[in-house]
Design a protein around this motif. Structure first.
Motif, PDB file in Angstrom:
ATOM      1  N   VAL A  87       0.852  -1.196   0.000  1.00  0.00           N
ATOM      2  CA  VAL A  87       0.000   0.000   0.000  1.00  0.00           C
ATOM      3  C   VAL A  87       0.882   1.238   0.000  1.00  0.00           C
ATOM      4  CG1 VAL A  87      -1.944   1.114   1.113  1.00  0.00           C
ATOM      5  CG2 VAL A  87      -1.602  -1.332   1.390  1.00  0.00           C
ATOM      6  N   CYS A  88       0.751   2.045  -1.043  1.00  0.00           N
ATOM      7  CA  CYS A  88       1.588   3.230  -1.187  1.00  0.00           C
ATOM      8  C   CYS A  88       1.373   4.164   0.001  1.00  0.00           C
ATOM      9  CB  CYS A  88       1.241   3.950  -2.480  1.00  0.00           C
ATOM     10  SG  CYS A  88       2.290   5.356  -2.826  1.00  0.00           S
ATOM     11  N   THR A  89       2.462   4.722   0.508  1.00  0.00           N
ATOM     12  CA  THR A  89       2.334   5.614   1.666  1.00  0.00           C
ATOM     13  C   THR A  89       1.842   6.997   1.253  1.00  0.00           C
ATOM     14  OG1 THR A  89       4.665   6.151   1.414  1.00  0.00           O
ATOM     15  CG2 THR A  89       4.086   4.462   3.031  1.00  0.00           C
ATOM     16  N   HIS A  90       1.668   7.213  -0.048  1.00  0.00           N
ATOM     17  CA  HIS A  90       1.146   8.504  -0.495  1.00  0.00           C
ATOM     18  C   HIS A  90      -0.377   8.516  -0.383  1.00  0.00           C
ATOM     19  CE1 HIS A  90       0.322  11.496  -3.948  1.00  0.00           C
ATOM     20  NE2 HIS A  90       0.577  12.165  -2.845  1.00  0.00           N
ATOM     21  N   LEU A  91      -1.050   7.760  -1.259  1.00  0.00           N
ATOM     22  CA  LEU A  91      -2.510   7.749  -1.229  1.00  0.00           C
ATOM     23  C   LEU A  91      -3.088   6.341  -1.273  1.00  0.00           C
ATOM     24  CD1 LEU A  91      -3.229  10.792  -3.530  1.00  0.00           C
ATOM     25  CD2 LEU A  91      -3.966  10.540  -1.178  1.00  0.00           C
ATOM     26  N   GLY A  92      -2.261   5.366  -1.037  1.00  0.00           N
ATOM     27  CA  GLY A  92      -2.794   4.024  -0.869  1.00  0.00           C
ATOM     28  C   GLY A  92      -2.998   3.207  -2.121  1.00  0.00           C
ATOM     29  N   CYS A  93      -2.531   3.661  -3.280  1.00  0.00           N
ATOM     30  CA  CYS A  93      -2.607   2.803  -4.453  1.00  0.00           C
ATOM     31  C   CYS A  93      -1.712   1.590  -4.222  1.00  0.00           C
ATOM     32  CB  CYS A  93      -2.090   3.537  -5.693  1.00  0.00           C
ATOM     33  SG  CYS A  93      -3.193   4.799  -6.291  1.00  0.00           S
ATOM     34  N   PRO A  94      -2.053   0.453  -4.827  1.00  0.00           N
ATOM     35  CA  PRO A  94      -1.123  -0.661  -4.756  1.00  0.00           C
ATOM     36  C   PRO A  94       0.135  -0.303  -5.539  1.00  0.00           C
ATOM     37  CG  PRO A  94      -3.203  -1.314  -5.793  1.00  0.00           C
ATOM     38  CD  PRO A  94      -3.279   0.135  -5.571  1.00  0.00           C
TER      39      PRO A  94
ATOM     40  N   VAL B 287       7.561   0.981  -8.133  1.00  0.00           N
ATOM     41  CA  VAL B 287       7.008   2.239  -8.623  1.00  0.00           C
ATOM     42  C   VAL B 287       5.507   2.224  -8.447  1.00  0.00           C
ATOM     43  CG1 VAL B 287       6.795   3.771 -10.590  1.00  0.00           C
ATOM     44  CG2 VAL B 287       8.839   2.374 -10.339  1.00  0.00           C
ATOM     45  N   CYS B 288       4.973   3.317  -7.891  1.00  0.00           N
ATOM     46  CA  CYS B 288       3.532   3.443  -7.768  1.00  0.00           C
ATOM     47  C   CYS B 288       3.007   4.143  -9.007  1.00  0.00           C
ATOM     48  CB  CYS B 288       3.171   4.251  -6.528  1.00  0.00           C
ATOM     49  SG  CYS B 288       1.403   4.501  -6.370  1.00  0.00           S
ATOM     50  N   PRO B 289       2.098   3.511  -9.761  1.00  0.00           N
ATOM     51  CA  PRO B 289       1.649   4.121 -11.013  1.00  0.00           C
ATOM     52  C   PRO B 289       0.771   5.355 -10.795  1.00  0.00           C
ATOM     53  CG  PRO B 289       0.648   1.952 -10.700  1.00  0.00           C
ATOM     54  CD  PRO B 289       1.470   2.220  -9.497  1.00  0.00           C
ATOM     55  N   CYS B 290       0.271   5.550  -9.590  1.00  0.00           N
ATOM     56  CA  CYS B 290      -0.653   6.670  -9.394  1.00  0.00           C
ATOM     57  C   CYS B 290       0.045   8.018  -9.534  1.00  0.00           C
ATOM     58  CB  CYS B 290      -1.352   6.565  -8.044  1.00  0.00           C
ATOM     59  SG  CYS B 290      -2.666   5.339  -8.079  1.00  0.00           S
ATOM     60  N   HIS B 291       1.109   8.247  -8.752  1.00  0.00           N
ATOM     61  CA  HIS B 291       1.807   9.525  -8.876  1.00  0.00           C
ATOM     62  C   HIS B 291       3.310   9.336  -8.920  1.00  0.00           C
ATOM     63  CE1 HIS B 291      -1.961   9.920  -6.571  1.00  0.00           C
ATOM     64  NE2 HIS B 291      -2.230  10.789  -7.504  1.00  0.00           N
ATOM     65  N   GLN B 292       3.709   8.162  -9.412  1.00  0.00           N
ATOM     66  CA  GLN B 292       5.124   7.868  -9.692  1.00  0.00           C
ATOM     67  C   GLN B 292       6.051   7.953  -8.486  1.00  0.00           C
ATOM     68  OE1 GLN B 292       3.471  10.053 -12.032  1.00  0.00           O
ATOM     69  NE2 GLN B 292       2.942   8.099 -12.942  1.00  0.00           N
ATOM     70  N   SER B 293       5.578   7.599  -7.322  1.00  0.00           N
ATOM     71  CA  SER B 293       6.523   7.477  -6.219  1.00  0.00           C
ATOM     72  C   SER B 293       7.369   6.230  -6.460  1.00  0.00           C
ATOM     73  CB  SER B 293       5.786   7.337  -4.887  1.00  0.00           C
ATOM     74  OG  SER B 293       5.246   8.580  -4.534  1.00  0.00           O
ATOM     75  N   MET B 294       8.656   6.336  -6.140  1.00  0.00           N
ATOM     76  CA  MET B 294       9.543   5.182  -6.332  1.00  0.00           C
ATOM     77  C   MET B 294      10.190   4.825  -5.008  1.00  0.00           C
ATOM     78  SD  MET B 294      11.291   6.301  -9.864  1.00  0.00           S
ATOM     79  CE  MET B 294      10.276   6.863 -11.228  1.00  0.00           C
TER      80      MET B 294
ATOM     81  N   GLY C 170       9.166  11.229  -5.999  1.00  0.00           N
ATOM     82  CA  GLY C 170       7.715  11.354  -5.952  1.00  0.00           C
ATOM     83  C   GLY C 170       7.202  11.828  -4.620  1.00  0.00           C
ATOM     84  N   PRO C 171       5.882  11.929  -4.511  1.00  0.00           N
ATOM     85  CA  PRO C 171       5.267  12.559  -3.343  1.00  0.00           C
ATOM     86  C   PRO C 171       5.133  11.663  -2.114  1.00  0.00           C
ATOM     87  CG  PRO C 171       3.596  12.008  -4.954  1.00  0.00           C
ATOM     88  CD  PRO C 171       4.906  11.619  -5.564  1.00  0.00           C
ATOM     89  N   ALA C 172       5.463  10.384  -2.223  1.00  0.00           N
ATOM     90  CA  ALA C 172       5.291   9.526  -1.053  1.00  0.00           C
ATOM     91  C   ALA C 172       6.249   9.960   0.049  1.00  0.00           C
ATOM     92  CB  ALA C 172       5.530   8.070  -1.418  1.00  0.00           C
TER      93      ALA C 172
HETATM   94  S1  FES Z   1      -0.587   6.805  -4.411  1.00  0.00           S
HETATM   95 FE1  FES Z   1       1.387   6.080  -4.781  1.00  0.00          FE
HETATM   96  S2  FES Z   1       2.288   7.856  -5.522  1.00  0.00           S
HETATM   97 FE2  FES Z   1       0.353   8.593  -5.063  1.00  0.00          FE
END
Ligand code: FES
Ligand code: HEM
Lengths: 349, 523
Positions: free
Chosen positions: A264-271, A283-290, A302-304
């Motif tokens: 679970v991404c620490t930014h907004l929870g996308c897988p 890599v999180c495809p939602c906002h490209q956190s790596m 990225g924003p995470a």
């Molecule tokens: S939810 Fe993963 S980068 Fe935003």
């Protein structure tokens, strides 16, 4: 009974002829309602846009008529297409032809065959006289004074009652919508000894994965409910690098090159669903956190704001992977009640 | 009065009783005796609508809303708002045997098994995009022409509220199919709620009925999407148009147009014909978009599962500005005293849109503050005559456009073979620079345009012809009637309209009276 036709004063007719809009000479406004006067030829030839139409009204009529005919054919064809259960494109095409041509014809009729002014209408001030305003204010203030001020207690009681009702009403409307968060957000279903299983419930053996491989894992028994999946999902990676950087105290969390992080991404929870194999980045495809897999899943772009929490794992006596413990911190995005525990930056050991 | 007295005995008498306008007259009499509609009704039929094209933008919004309601009702007949899991065995073979929610299954069925279902679904989606788009453009026209000034501040406020509700309902509707992309959107919305200090976790848990995803959110979204928000929107549109009738339209300055009148076409029949035709055309265009331009092909995305994600996560266009803001925000999480404030989410996803919409809501007040103008205005401004307001609007558009474009950092980086980091920093800088630049340039252009002499005059056409020697000469065309006379003088609204158009020559004589009280006007 209202008269069908208003009796008209001679003066009005003159108004209509001079028809200067500016001063409001036309469109006399006796006793507030409109009494407009003029009868105009259908289309004015002196408007350059309309001159042609004014000269050849029959031609315009023919065009409008043609539009209507095409429109009729279109809507009828739409009906036919619907009955025949035709393709979406056929339905859309016929619907478009029908409605667009009917609409186009009607608009042209309105624009070229109906008298085009420009027509003028007077604007009357919306505001009332100062006296009327005062009268209203007085009515409010004075009557309230008489009625309420003398019976303050009654007013107070009523206000209390309504106030209490307002608060009470918030319970069914708000409070009962869901449970209090409590400690839910701090917990997952991972606990000491949880067997790592894949999406289909199959346990993961230490020999199952190639170096460089990646698998989404769950604690055994919880892999099939969505709410559990949403927090429990973790990625198991068999890293290529021999130089795994781990945080202090995590030395034995990654046996045989296997590391396991919350998915679970620490930014907004996308897988965190993409794995850049060469750089070993999640890599999180939602906002490209790596997240750097070799370095405690520390966010490198990225924003995470935080690393993905790491799940301590070990290999049991039969060679299956198990969790040493649950996560040492809440998974996923931040929230107000989240404490600072376990937020440290990964450091080389 | 005895009944028999009013009983007509002959047909002639019956006709006389109906009055000179027959059944229509009778119907109006009946109504008027009970509710008194004749005076106001006549006045409404005569309501003047300015002829300028920019007044059509609000109509596009209105008619796409009508289409939304119509197609939406169709969709409610087949959509199942349930997150209960089922295994699919329907007509769409590629998904056969997959586990999915009933909501997703029913949406697939609407697309493939329901007659005209795919058309309705896609038209509904297109109409939503056009709805929000036309509101925004409509709002821009209101803004740049100063139509929001006294006495119309309230209608401006209602308009902004409509915009917010339209965006909100668009997002909620987008979530209903429960496909992979929309499910991810819900997840993000939940996380945004979590980010709100003090109350965030409570809000999220109350809305979702517990931890994400729970099993009630689709049902709740459904009732909000099809009943609660549409009712509020309908009520507000009613208030919006009611105020419009009461306050009457604004108009651009021009010949015969003053602060004290409105010049244009009356509601009936001219405007009614034109606008009804326009409604049909808007519906037709939305129909063709829905039939030929594929939108939201959920069967390609697959059903939602919390562990899966599609690479191309893109919200609808009107959510793009939030997505972009979230992307370019640095990762500034604040933790202290046992608490966390996720600024990296709270700032771009809650504070930023809150600020934007509040500035919009407060704009009439803000502007009044600066200009000290408390007058009533019914004549519109030309944008160039209000350089500061126009510049402020341009800056706002530039800001929103930049964050919107920032929602595709990854796509841009791929396409131009740039590093994601470079693109990210480009947008972080642009988000500050672009609004300032746009504002300054716009302000300058407005000032320059004010200086152009005769800017209001219509240009005379030039005829360019080639001589036999191959030389080109430009000759000004014959002046056309409109060149001298920019605009026609307005006329009072006619009492009656003659059905047959007069040939041009014939009406140019002094008008004989056909009927008492009715005169033909000479021009
Ligand atoms: S939810 Fe993963 S980068 Fe935003
Ligand atoms: C549901 C969305 C909306 C609908 C259906 C709608 C519809 C309309 C229509 C049909 C008009 C008639 C004049 C015109 O077309 O310009 C109008 C006028 C107006 N609208 Fe809207 N509108 C919507 C949203 C908005 C928004 C977002 C704003 C501004 C923020 C706004 C502000 C106004 C104002 C101030 C007027 C009166 C001004 C004038 O007469 O010039 N509206 N609206």
């Amino acid at each position: 009974m209202s008269e069908p036709e208003e009796p008209r004063a001679a003066g009005d007719e003159d108004d209509s002829v001079t028809a200067g809009g500016a001063g409001g000479a036309g469109g006399g406004t006796r006793d507030g309602h409109r009494a407009a006067v003029a009868l105009l030829p259908a289309v004015r030839a002196d408007d350059p846009h309309l001159a042609d139409a004014a000269r050849h009204p029959r031609r315009v009529e023919a065009i409008v008529g043609l539009c209507f005919l095409v429109g009729i054919a279109g809507v009828a064809a739409f009906g036919g297409a619907f009955v025949e259960n035709a393709d979406t494109q056929v339905l859309a095409g016929t619907l478009f032809v029908g409605l667009f041509f009917l609409g186009f014809g009607l608009t042209a009729w309105g624009k070229y065959l109906m008298p085009q002014g420009p027509f003028v209408e007077e604007r009357h001030p919306l505001e009332s006289s100062a006296r009327d305003r005062q009268a209203m204010a007085a009515a409010l203030v004075e009557r309230t004074g008489i009625v309420v001020k003398r019976r303050k207690l009654l007013g107070g009681l009523l206000a209390t009652g309504l106030g209490i009702f307002g608060i009470v009403a918030a319970f069914p409307l708000l409070r009962s919508l869901g449970p209090k968060p409590g400690s839910t957000l701090f917990k997952t279903n991972w606990k000491k000894g949880s067997l790592l299983v894949d999406y289909y419930g199959k346990p993961v053996h230490r020999t199952d994965m190639q170096v460089g491989g990646l698998l989404t894992v769950f604690p055994e028994g919880k892999e099939s409910t969505l709410t559990a999946q949403a927090v429990d999902q973790a990625v198991l990676i068999r890293v290529q690098s021999t130089t795994l950087v781990t945080m202090k105290g995590r030395g034995d969390w990654s046996p045989d090159g296997y590391v396991c992080y919350s998915k679970v991404c620490t930014h907004l929870g996308c897988p965190v669903g993409l794995y850049e194999q060469e750089l070993e980045l999640l890599v999180c495809p939602c906002h490209q956190s790596m997240f750097d897999v070799r370095d405690g899943a520390f966010p490198v772009f990225g924003p995470a704001p935080r690393p993905l929490p790491q799940l301590p794992i070990y290999v049991d006596s039969e060679g299956f992977l198990r969790a040493r413990e649950g996560f040492d911190q809440p998974v996923g995005p931040g929230f107000w009640e989240r404490t600072t525990e376990g937020n440290g930056k990964a450091s080389a050991t | 009065m005895a009944l028999t007295d009013s009983q007509p005995r002959t047909r002639r008498e019956a006709r006389r009783k109906l009055g000179p306008y027959g059944r229509v007259q009778q119907a109006i009499n009946e109504l008027d005796e009970r509710v008194g509609i004749a005076k106001g009704g006549r006045s409404l039929l005569d309501k003047i609508f300015p002829d300028h094209w920019s007044f059509m933008l609000g109509e596009i919004a209105l008619y796409s809303f009508v289409v939304l309601v119509a197609t939406g009702i169709f969709l409610t007949l087949y959509y199942v708002p349930s997150s209960a899991q089922v295994v699919y065995h329907g007509v769409y073979k590629p998904l056969d045997g997959q586990r999915m929610s009933e909501a997703y299954e029913s949406t697939i069925d609407i697309s493939f098994a329901v007659r005209a279902g795919l058309l309705m679904r896609q038209v509904h989606h297109w109409a939503a995009d056009v709805f929000v788009g036309s509101i925004v453009v409509h709002m821009a026209r209101i803004f740049f022409t100063g139509a929001f000034r006294k006495p119309r501040e309230l209608n401006w406020t209602i308009g902004i509220t409509l915009l917010i509700l339209a965006i909100l309902n668009g997002f909620i509707g987008y979530s209903l199919p429960d496909d992979l992309i929309s499910g991810t959107g819900i997840r993000i919305a939940y996380s945004i709620l979590l980010s709100i200090p003090f109350v965030g976790t409570y809000l999220a848990f109350f809305l979702f009925g517990g931890a994400y995803p729970g099993h009630i959110i689709l049902e709740r979204f459904y009732i909000v999407h099809v009943l609660i928000l549409p009712l509020i929107i309908i009520g507000l549109i009613g208030a919006h148009l009611g105020l419009l009738v009461r306050q009457k339209h604004t108009q651009f300055p021009g010949r015969g147009r003053t602060e004290h009148n409105v010049v244009g076409s009356p509601l009936f029949p001219q405007f009614a014909a034109k606008t009804t035709g326009f409604m049909l055309m808007v519906t037709g265009v939305l129909g063709v978009l829905g039939g030929f331009a594929q939108i939201n092909p959920i069967w390609q995305f697959g059903p939602y599962e919390p562990t899966k994600i599609s690479y191309a996560v893109q919200p609808d266009w009107y959510m793009g500005f939030l997505d972009g803001a979230l992307r370019i925000m640095p990762s500034w999480e604040f933790t202290a005293w046992g608490h966390t404030i996720p600024w990296e989410v709270f700032l771009p996803a809650v504070v930023f849109p809150g600020l934007i919409f509040n500035i919009c809501l407060a704009w009439p007040m803000i502007e009044r503050r600066f200009t000290g103008d408390y007058e009533i205005h019914n004549l519109l401004d030309r944008p160039r005559d209000r350089p500061k307001r126009t510049a402020a609007g341009a800056a706002m558009i530039a800001l929103l456009f930049t964050v919107f474009a920032a929602s595709s950092t990854d796509v841009l980086a791929n396409y131009f073979h740039l590093s994601l980091n470079a693109v990210l920093w480009f947008f972080r800088i642009a988000v500050v620079v672009a609004p300032i630049l746009a504002g300054l340039v716009t302000w300058r252009v407005c000032i320059e345009m004010q200086r152009v002499p005769g800017a209001v005059q219509r240009k005379r056409a030039m005829i360019v012809s080639r001589t036999p020697e191959g030389e080109y000469v430009a000759v000004p065309a014959e002046p056309r009637p409109g060149d001298e006379q920019l605009e026609l003088e307005p006329e009072p609204v006619p009492l009656r309209i003659e059905l047959e158009p007069e040939p041009v020559g014939a009406s140019a004589t002094t008008a004989p009276t056909d009927e008492p009280g009715v005169r033909r006007v000479t021009r």
